[in-house]
Write an enzyme that holds these catalytic residues in place. Structure first.
Site, mmCIF file in Angstrom:
data_model
loop_
_atom_site.group_PDB
_atom_site.id
_atom_site.type_symbol
_atom_site.label_atom_id
_atom_site.label_comp_id
_atom_site.label_asym_id
_atom_site.label_seq_id
_atom_site.Cartn_x
_atom_site.Cartn_y
_atom_site.Cartn_z
ATOM 1 N N GLY A 31 43.171 79.949 -62.882
ATOM 2 C CA GLY A 31 44.591 80.293 -62.970
ATOM 3 C C GLY A 31 45.151 80.870 -61.693
ATOM 4 O O GLY A 31 44.560 80.755 -60.631
ATOM 5 N N HIS A 37 45.591 74.100 -55.952
ATOM 6 C CA HIS A 37 45.396 73.594 -57.323
ATOM 7 C C HIS A 37 46.364 72.457 -57.617
ATOM 8 O O HIS A 37 46.011 71.481 -58.278
ATOM 9 C CB HIS A 37 45.656 74.701 -58.349
ATOM 10 C CG HIS A 37 44.725 75.863 -58.252
ATOM 11 N ND1 HIS A 37 45.144 77.141 -57.993
ATOM 12 C CD2 HIS A 37 43.372 75.922 -58.392
ATOM 13 C CE1 HIS A 37 44.100 77.951 -57.979
ATOM 14 N NE2 HIS A 37 43.021 77.245 -58.209
#
Ligand code: PAF
Length: 282
Positions: A31, A37
């Site tokens: 996260g 990402h």
């Protein structure tokens, strides 16, 4: 996009998709998503019918003195980013869901871990390999995407896939950097303002080494010295390691040849940053 929190539902949905012949691209993360990402998600989107993102801060891969509690978390922001990257399923299990009881089996990584981050983070890669094995069994991906910033992680997972015959293709994606060269990382937010200014020296020092290789330097010790000098000039951070190995085997080299990795880690007040450079020597 659907947010899934249970293993059972995740597996059922994946099996449904796979029975229709769909390919599944999987991006595992802890996260606090950043552009690195998003690059992985984008690539997964291009190459697969279904994209699954997992967000799970895995306690098993943090040592007792490491930053598990301080690891940055912001689920609502991550959810919005995932949605904008057209993720199909966001797998967001709790620690209790992933580890309801003490594990009776854990994956122990035998090779490629006694160097780089492995030597300063004992047990870290066992924790990574264990959670990734679970994820591979839950998500059954066609392709799994990992960033090359964590080059040792890529090497370890390559070993896991190959040794355990896991039917997944590992896709290693290039490092994404800030404009000043600092490799993107969720941990960068924990740099103090003066440290943030100094941090690009990690990349600059790797570039100095790359320049020396281009000019014919093949002695790993000389390159390590050059990098240490460069970092020392510019930064208050404390060098954890600067090392050069064959890649992905991560074996020591007397002279640079074949594919090599130059990897470094520097400790700042609240955060330890890593960076690396992988190149093939002719
Ligand atoms: O690279 C990471 O964020 C983690 O090590 C991973 C691969 C998600 C496993 O927890």
């Amino acid at each position: 996009m659907r947010v899934i929190t249970t293993i059972k539902e995740m597996q059922e949905l994946i099996l449904q998709q796979k029975s229709q012949g769909k390919t599944v691209g999987f991006v595992p993360t802890m996260g606090f998503l950043h552009e690195g990402h998003l690059t992985l998600l984008n690539r997964a989107r291009q190459e697969n019918d279904i994209v699954v993102l997992s967000i799970f801060v895995n306690p098993l891969q943090f040592g007792p003195k490491e930053d598990y509690a301080e690891y940055p978390r912001d689920f609502e922001r991550d959810r919005a980013l995932a949605e904008s990257e057209m993720v199909d399923f966001l797998f967001y299990p709790s620690v209790e869901e992933m580890y309801p009881t003490d594990l009776s089996v854990r994956v122990t990584v035998q090779e490629r871990t006694d160097v780089l981050c492995g030597s300063s983070r004992p047990g870290h890669f066992d924790g990574v390999a264990t959670v990734i094995t679970k994820f591979f069994n839950i998500i059954m991906p066609t392709r799994a995407y990992f960033g090359k910033k964590d080059a040792q992680q890529v090497a370890v997972i390559e070993g896991l896939i190959s040794d355990f015959n896991i039917p997944v293709n590992l896709v290693a994606v290039d490092i994404v950097r800030e404009n000043d060269g600092l490799a993107k990382s969720s941990r960068n937010v924990n740099l103090l303002p003066n440290e943030r200014k100094e941090a690009p020296v990690l990349y600059q020092s790797l570039q100095v080494a790359a320049g020396a290789i281009d000019e014919g330097e093949r002695d790993p010790n000389k390159l390590i010295h050059l990098i240490r000098e460069e970092i020392g000039k510019e930064s208050s951070g404390v060098i954890d390691y600067v090392q050069i190995y064959s890649y992905p085997q991560l074996k020591p080299l007397e002279k640079l040849e074949g594919t090599i990795i130059i990897a470094l880690a520097v400790k700042f007040t609240k955060v330890r940053l890593i960076d690396n450079f992988i190149t093939k020597i002719d």
